[in-house]
Design a protein around this motif. Sequence first.
Motif, PDB file in Angstrom:
ATOM      1  N   VAL A  39     -17.811  14.606  -4.888  1.00 23.57           N
ATOM      2  CA  VAL A  39     -17.165  13.960  -6.435  1.00 23.57           C
ATOM      3  C   VAL A  39     -15.992  13.312  -5.822  1.00 23.57           C
ATOM      4  O   VAL A  39     -15.654  12.068  -6.711  1.00 23.57           O
ATOM      5  CB  VAL A  39     -16.753  15.104  -7.157  1.00 23.57           C
ATOM      6  N   ASP A  40     -15.150  13.357  -4.811  1.00 18.45           N
ATOM      7  CA  ASP A  40     -13.851  12.608  -4.466  1.00 18.45           C
ATOM      8  C   ASP A  40     -14.207  11.573  -3.413  1.00 18.45           C
ATOM      9  O   ASP A  40     -13.283  11.243  -2.429  1.00 18.45           O
ATOM     10  CB  ASP A  40     -12.702  13.837  -4.151  1.00 18.45           C
ATOM     11  N   GLY A  61     -14.632   7.982  -5.708  1.00 19.19           N
ATOM     12  CA  GLY A  61     -15.036   8.825  -6.776  1.00 19.19           C
ATOM     13  C   GLY A  61     -16.560   8.298  -7.131  1.00 19.19           C
ATOM     14  O   GLY A  61     -17.007   7.190  -6.800  1.00 19.19           O
ATOM     15  N   ARG A  62     -17.552   9.106  -7.832  1.00 16.11           N
ATOM     16  CA  ARG A  62     -18.851   8.767  -8.130  1.00 16.11           C
ATOM     17  C   ARG A  62     -18.931   7.723  -9.048  1.00 16.11           C
ATOM     18  O   ARG A  62     -19.900   6.793  -8.787  1.00 16.11           O
ATOM     19  CB  ARG A  62     -19.702  10.000  -8.459  1.00 16.11           C
TER      20      ARG A  62
END
Length: 140
Positions: A39-40, A61-62
């Motif tokens: 996610v990061d 991020g995504r």
Amino acid sequence: MSDVDFTQDSPFPAQQASFMSMRNVRSKNREGWLDLFAVDAVLQDPVGISPFDPVGQGHKGREAIGAFWDNVILQNGGEIRIRESYPAGDECANLLRITRLLPNGRPLEVNFIGVYRVNEAGSIVSLKAYWQFEKAMADF
């Protein structure tokens, strides 16, 4: 020299993530590709300032990585190959080649290094592509 067969699995987590990335790009599987990233995660393609990343800090991020897919990968297409692959620890460096036709019909071929780093879960936390945008576009 023959290309690396990225349709096979690898026992090295970062190399496996790089192979899965290539499979998803080839099959145009946006969600499968995004699911490979933590996610990061940070994606830098190319590393540094370019029209794809005017600030030179990467796509973090995504959501930002998904926008990179939509605006760069999906729009530019082409054939991507892994020419050589070197896994080590939680990273893998691949020598890659992308070939595509430009809107003017001229072929563009760019060789570059892609470095994938994964976390303990095997998710990509960093993807860095080393190539020079200006050099690649110099003749076009």
